[in-house]
Design an enzyme around this catalytic site. Structure first.
Site, PDB file in Angstrom:
ATOM      1  CG  LEU A  34      -1.935  -1.210   1.206  1.00  0.00           C
ATOM      2  CD1 LEU A  34      -2.906  -1.107   2.374  1.00  0.00           C
ATOM      3  CD2 LEU A  34      -2.692  -1.331  -0.108  1.00  0.00           C
ATOM      4  CG  HIS A  88      -5.213  -1.080  -9.299  1.00  0.00           C
ATOM      5  ND1 HIS A  88      -5.030  -0.485  -8.062  1.00  0.00           N
ATOM      6  CD2 HIS A  88      -6.444  -0.712  -9.732  1.00  0.00           C
ATOM      7  CE1 HIS A  88      -6.116   0.230  -7.773  1.00  0.00           C
ATOM      8  NE2 HIS A  88      -6.972   0.109  -8.768  1.00  0.00           N
ATOM      9  CD  GLU A  98      -5.624  -9.570  -7.923  1.00  0.00           C
ATOM     10  OE1 GLU A  98      -5.625  -8.336  -7.965  1.00  0.00           O
ATOM     11  OE2 GLU A  98      -5.689 -10.213  -6.858  1.00  0.00           O
TER      12      GLU A  98
END
Ligand code: GAR
Length: 207
Positions: free
Chosen positions: A103, A122, A192
């Protein structure tokens, strides 16, 4: 014949010595980190040599321990200064850095030390739903609230701005009118897991 055997041995040793070292930065659960570690433990084409986190209670650390990958936690001040972290990366001979649910913005020192060698994933189709404060479930909530018909993943290089580096790869999934943010998160995570290790491997082969 003997000469050929020597040459084969040389190639085998060279490929072991030359195996690229990946560092993963993660702040949370680390399911992507685990998936990437497992992928390279199986394929052997590179290795995840280090997992780094800014949170001492991040579950990614437990995953790394279980998979016998060295890991380390650093305070925010070290991240901002960058020099100690750079020393750790250099000591471990890290060639390539992967942000997987991490982050913080990457400091200039690291950007300059690893030009076009730091990538991020992302959980949306950038340039939409990116920027500071847009991470994890917040992204999926925004996608559903906006009534989007599709979402997906973006893998991109890191630059000095949040989520603005050159895009390397995108994949999409449908968002149905009945989907909750959790439903979208599940679809995005599936993308992902499928694509992130393959994209990393392809980039390492090109470099
Ligand atoms: C992933 O969905 C990743 O795309 C996202 O955080 C999740 C981490 O999940 N990253 C961001 O939102 C960055 N802006 P994981 O810890 O289970 O891998």
């Amino acid at each position: 014949m003997q000469c050929f055997a020597h040459f084969s041995l040389f190639c085998a040793l060279k490929s072991r010595v030359m195996k690229k070292n990946i560092a993963i930065f993660a702040s949370g659960s680390g399911s992507n980190a685990e998936n990437i570690i497992r992928y390279f433990q199986k394929s052997g084409s590179a290795q995840v040599s280090l997992v780094l986190s800014n949170k001492s209670d991040a579950y990614v650390l437990e995953r790394a321990h279980r998979l016998e990958v060295p890991c380390s936690v650093f305070p925010k001040e070290d991240w901002i200064a960058g020099d100690e972290i750079l020393a750790v990366l250099q000591e471990a001979r890290i060639d390539f850095i992967v942000l997987a649910g991490f982050l913080f913005r990457v400091p200039d020192l690291l950007l300059h030390a690893y030009p076009y060698k730091i990538i991020n994933i992302h959980p949306a189709l950038l340039p939409k739903y990116g920027g500071k404060g847009m991470y994890g479930d917040r992204v999926h909530q925004a996608v559903v609230a906006a009534g989007e018909k599709e979402s997906g993943i973006t893998i991109h290089y890191i630059n000095e701005h949040y989520d603005e580096g050159d895009i390397i790869f995108q994949a999409t999934c449908a968002v149905l009118p009945t989907d909750s943010p959790d439903d979208v998160a599940k679809k995005v995570h599936a993308l992902e897991y499928e694509h992130f290790p393959l994209v990393i491997e392809k980039l390492l082969n090109e470099k």
